[in-house]
Design a protein around this motif. Sequence first.
Motif, PDB file in Angstrom:
ATOM      1  N   ASN A 155       0.867  -1.182   0.075  1.00  0.00           N
ATOM      2  CA  ASN A 155      -0.196   0.032   0.016  1.00  0.00           C
ATOM      3  C   ASN A 155       0.935   1.454   0.149  1.00  0.00           C
ATOM      4  N   LYS A 156       0.565   2.128  -0.848  1.00  0.00           N
ATOM      5  CA  LYS A 156       1.212   3.558  -0.884  1.00  0.00           C
ATOM      6  C   LYS A 156       0.884   4.413   0.433  1.00  0.00           C
ATOM      7  N   VAL A 157       1.791   5.022   0.800  1.00  0.00           N
ATOM      8  CA  VAL A 157       1.669   5.782   1.951  1.00  0.00           C
ATOM      9  C   VAL A 157       1.933   7.275   1.750  1.00  0.00           C
ATOM     10  N   VAL A 158       1.466   7.950   2.417  1.00  0.00           N
ATOM     11  CA  VAL A 158       1.434   9.571   2.298  1.00  0.00           C
ATOM     12  C   VAL A 158       3.043   9.860   2.430  1.00  0.00           C
ATOM     13  N   LEU A 159       3.372  11.069   1.885  1.00  0.00           N
ATOM     14  CA  LEU A 159       4.781  11.577   2.207  1.00  0.00           C
ATOM     15  C   LEU A 159       5.950  10.996   1.265  1.00  0.00           C
ATOM     16  N   ALA A 160       5.757   9.628   0.898  1.00  0.00           N
ATOM     17  CA  ALA A 160       6.639   8.702   0.358  1.00  0.00           C
ATOM     18  C   ALA A 160       6.883   9.119  -1.244  1.00  0.00           C
ATOM     19  N   ASP A 161       8.235   9.435  -1.448  1.00  0.00           N
ATOM     20  CA  ASP A 161       8.269   9.743  -2.960  1.00  0.00           C
ATOM     21  C   ASP A 161       8.995   8.409  -3.652  1.00  0.00           C
ATOM     22  N   HIS A 162       9.406   7.478  -2.817  1.00  0.00           N
ATOM     23  CA  HIS A 162       9.886   6.221  -3.466  1.00  0.00           C
ATOM     24  C   HIS A 162      10.026   5.125  -2.244  1.00  0.00           C
ATOM     25  N   TYR A 163      10.321   3.904  -2.677  1.00  0.00           N
ATOM     26  CA  TYR A 163      10.266   2.715  -1.715  1.00  0.00           C
ATOM     27  C   TYR A 163      11.558   1.916  -1.874  1.00  0.00           C
ATOM     28  N   SER A 164      11.865   1.136  -0.917  1.00  0.00           N
ATOM     29  CA  SER A 164      13.107   0.457  -0.735  1.00  0.00           C
ATOM     30  C   SER A 164      12.685  -1.211  -0.379  1.00  0.00           C
ATOM     31  N   ILE A 165      13.195  -1.993  -0.945  1.00  0.00           N
ATOM     32  CA  ILE A 165      12.827  -3.403  -0.660  1.00  0.00           C
ATOM     33  C   ILE A 165      14.061  -4.061  -0.067  1.00  0.00           C
ATOM     34  N   VAL A 166      13.934  -4.751   0.989  1.00  0.00           N
ATOM     35  CA  VAL A 166      15.106  -5.858   1.314  1.00  0.00           C
ATOM     36  C   VAL A 166      14.727  -7.041   1.439  1.00  0.00           C
ATOM     37  N   TYR A 167      15.331  -8.030   1.147  1.00  0.00           N
ATOM     38  CA  TYR A 167      15.087  -9.726   1.070  1.00  0.00           C
ATOM     39  C   TYR A 167      16.301 -10.515   1.472  1.00  0.00           C
ATOM     40  N   GLY A 168      16.192 -11.730   1.830  1.00  0.00           N
ATOM     41  CA  GLY A 168      16.997 -12.524   2.052  1.00  0.00           C
ATOM     42  C   GLY A 168      16.667 -13.891   2.176  1.00  0.00           C
ATOM     43  N   VAL A 169      17.274 -14.908   2.382  1.00  0.00           N
ATOM     44  CA  VAL A 169      16.918 -16.256   2.498  1.00  0.00           C
ATOM     45  C   VAL A 169      16.818 -16.961   3.937  1.00  0.00           C
ATOM     46  N   GLY A 170      16.914 -16.116   4.982  1.00  0.00           N
ATOM     47  CA  GLY A 170      16.813 -16.215   6.206  1.00  0.00           C
ATOM     48  C   GLY A 170      15.780 -15.090   6.931  1.00  0.00           C
ATOM     49  N   SER A 171      15.185 -15.449   7.840  1.00  0.00           N
ATOM     50  CA  SER A 171      14.097 -14.576   8.750  1.00  0.00           C
ATOM     51  C   SER A 171      14.886 -13.625   9.330  1.00  0.00           C
ATOM     52  N   GLY A 172      14.550 -12.121   8.950  1.00  0.00           N
ATOM     53  CA  GLY A 172      15.370 -11.140   9.648  1.00  0.00           C
ATOM     54  C   GLY A 172      16.849 -11.054   9.054  1.00  0.00           C
ATOM     55  N   PHE A 173      17.433 -11.666   8.288  1.00  0.00           N
ATOM     56  CA  PHE A 173      18.706 -11.524   7.678  1.00  0.00           C
ATOM     57  C   PHE A 173      18.479 -11.073   5.989  1.00  0.00           C
ATOM     58  N   TYR A 174      18.551  -9.891   5.798  1.00  0.00           N
ATOM     59  CA  TYR A 174      18.471  -9.391   4.357  1.00  0.00           C
ATOM     60  C   TYR A 174      19.641  -8.949   3.713  1.00  0.00           C
ATOM     61  N   GLN A 175      20.292  -9.737   2.934  1.00  0.00           N
ATOM     62  CA  GLN A 175      21.601  -9.812   2.193  1.00  0.00           C
ATOM     63  C   GLN A 175      21.202  -9.115   1.041  1.00  0.00           C
ATOM     64  N   TYR A 176      20.050  -8.865   0.463  1.00  0.00           N
ATOM     65  CA  TYR A 176      19.787  -8.479  -0.969  1.00  0.00           C
ATOM     66  C   TYR A 176      18.905  -7.280  -0.716  1.00  0.00           C
ATOM     67  N   GLY A 177      18.899  -6.343  -1.970  1.00  0.00           N
ATOM     68  CA  GLY A 177      17.797  -5.235  -1.638  1.00  0.00           C
ATOM     69  C   GLY A 177      17.503  -4.444  -3.017  1.00  0.00           C
ATOM     70  N   VAL A 178      16.557  -3.520  -3.093  1.00  0.00           N
ATOM     71  CA  VAL A 178      16.273  -2.893  -4.215  1.00  0.00           C
ATOM     72  C   VAL A 178      16.339  -1.436  -3.517  1.00  0.00           C
ATOM     73  N   ALA A 179      17.159  -0.535  -3.938  1.00  0.00           N
ATOM     74  CA  ALA A 179      17.392   0.723  -3.104  1.00  0.00           C
ATOM     75  C   ALA A 179      16.075   1.789  -3.573  1.00  0.00           C
ATOM     76  N   ASN A 180      15.826   1.714  -4.663  1.00  0.00           N
ATOM     77  CA  ASN A 180      14.731   2.729  -5.125  1.00  0.00           C
ATOM     78  C   ASN A 180      13.870   2.027  -6.266  1.00  0.00           C
ATOM     79  N   THR A 181      12.626   1.625  -5.998  1.00  0.00           N
ATOM     80  CA  THR A 181      11.617   1.087  -6.674  1.00  0.00           C
ATOM     81  C   THR A 181      10.940   2.220  -7.568  1.00  0.00           C
ATOM     82  N   GLY A 182      11.100   3.500  -7.062  1.00  0.00           N
ATOM     83  CA  GLY A 182      10.257   4.508  -7.654  1.00  0.00           C
ATOM     84  C   GLY A 182       8.862   4.747  -7.003  1.00  0.00           C
ATOM     85  N   ASN A 183       8.224   5.679  -7.207  1.00  0.00           N
ATOM     86  CA  ASN A 183       7.020   5.779  -6.368  1.00  0.00           C
ATOM     87  C   ASN A 183       5.712   5.037  -7.187  1.00  0.00           C
TER      88      ASN A 183
END
Length: 455
Positions: free
Chosen positions: A296-324
Amino acid sequence: MPPPPVDPRESMGGSVWRKIKHTVRKIPVSGVLVLGLMGLMLPGLVLLTKERTRPKGQAAGEQVQLSFSPGNGNMPPGLTETIRMNSGSEQIGFVSLAVTFDTSKVRLSGEVSTSDVFKTVVQKTSMASGNTSGRVVVVVGLSTDDRANPPSGDIEIAQLPFESVSSADNDSTSIGFDLGSTQVVNLDSVVLTVGGSLADLSLNPVAVSEAPSATIEPTLEPTLEPTLDPGSGQQAGTAEPTLTPVPTDVPLLADNNNSNQGLSPAGAPVCNSAQPPTPMITSLVRKGSSVTLVWNKVVLADHYSIVYGVGSGFYQYGVANTGNTSTYVVSALDANKTYYFAIRAINNCMPSELSPERSVSGTTTVSKISTPVPTLVVKNAPTPLPTITPWPTQAVSVSAVAQVPVTAKEVISGDVNSDGCVNTFDLFKWFFGGFKGGFEGFKSVFSHWNQGCGK
């Protein structure tokens, strides 16, 4: 007299020496010159003979290159790879090569065929044997009739038909040469240096389509019944629902060029932008090696950042800027692993809190996440009036009143309206008069309740 000395040449066979001397005297001068020239040329002839009869296994000449045509392709459908050789100026008389492939990904769909350039086929692996071992050997040579016109430059060797056996989407594999088992010999029986390249194949390619974005709109709009404002007696307005939290923007200090928007104007970099609310992941769609995220898009945000990984709470990968946007496709994942995702909203330089973690596993999975109901806070709700139960009044005897002499009016504490009787009217006067005296005024009314009312 002593006997004359004996010539040693006579002792070694005088008759033979005399014959050689007699023969040499008969050779003309021109013959002597020819023999001398032959003696000078003999070493060169020996070296030339050695070069042309160099033993096999000794590399010489320029390097030849083996390759597949096409060098890359998609399957299905099936694909025929042609083995080609670029020998440059070298004239080729014999070729022995080996091709390797992964039998869990591809296999031969037909028998191997050789070109008409080399009509002598010494060895050729069958389809059944190649699909068992993952290896194809081709050994060919020039026929006797073709040695007068040997091939050179770009030469076709053989054709190998392949088909895919993998069922995984967006899979891949390569077909290559075993150069350690490959030998190319030119027409002078010299073994040449060989190089080779791979054929890269894409198996079962699937285009990833974006999932429709989800929009969350709160539908709760409570309205309070209009009440009287205790202070003014006017009708109070309707309370406005407020979603929590909704931070407001902080004024920014910007220079004339607007180059440091959101940052403090001096000193160490400090982000002055307001923190956006935390977004929520609403959907994860897993298909093979890719996952489509929806949030869900939220107010004030101009872009979003994703983090992910193969372990719970351990995010070794990511997408810095997905755009708005509210959806993004993450690809190049291991189809056999479970992945854990979280997301942040970014306002210029200020990130939100990390969203709750969501996970997805398997090759084809659809994970729908229920959307939390937003907390509703009603501002400026009027305070309901307290329910007041009047105290019972004592009946007054007329005859008793007539007997009481008239005296000066007594001042009673708690008599707010100064009528000489502490009763319900005093309590309303205290309440609508702005709570005069505070709690002590209220206490005074009730502690002197009904006092003076019988006089």
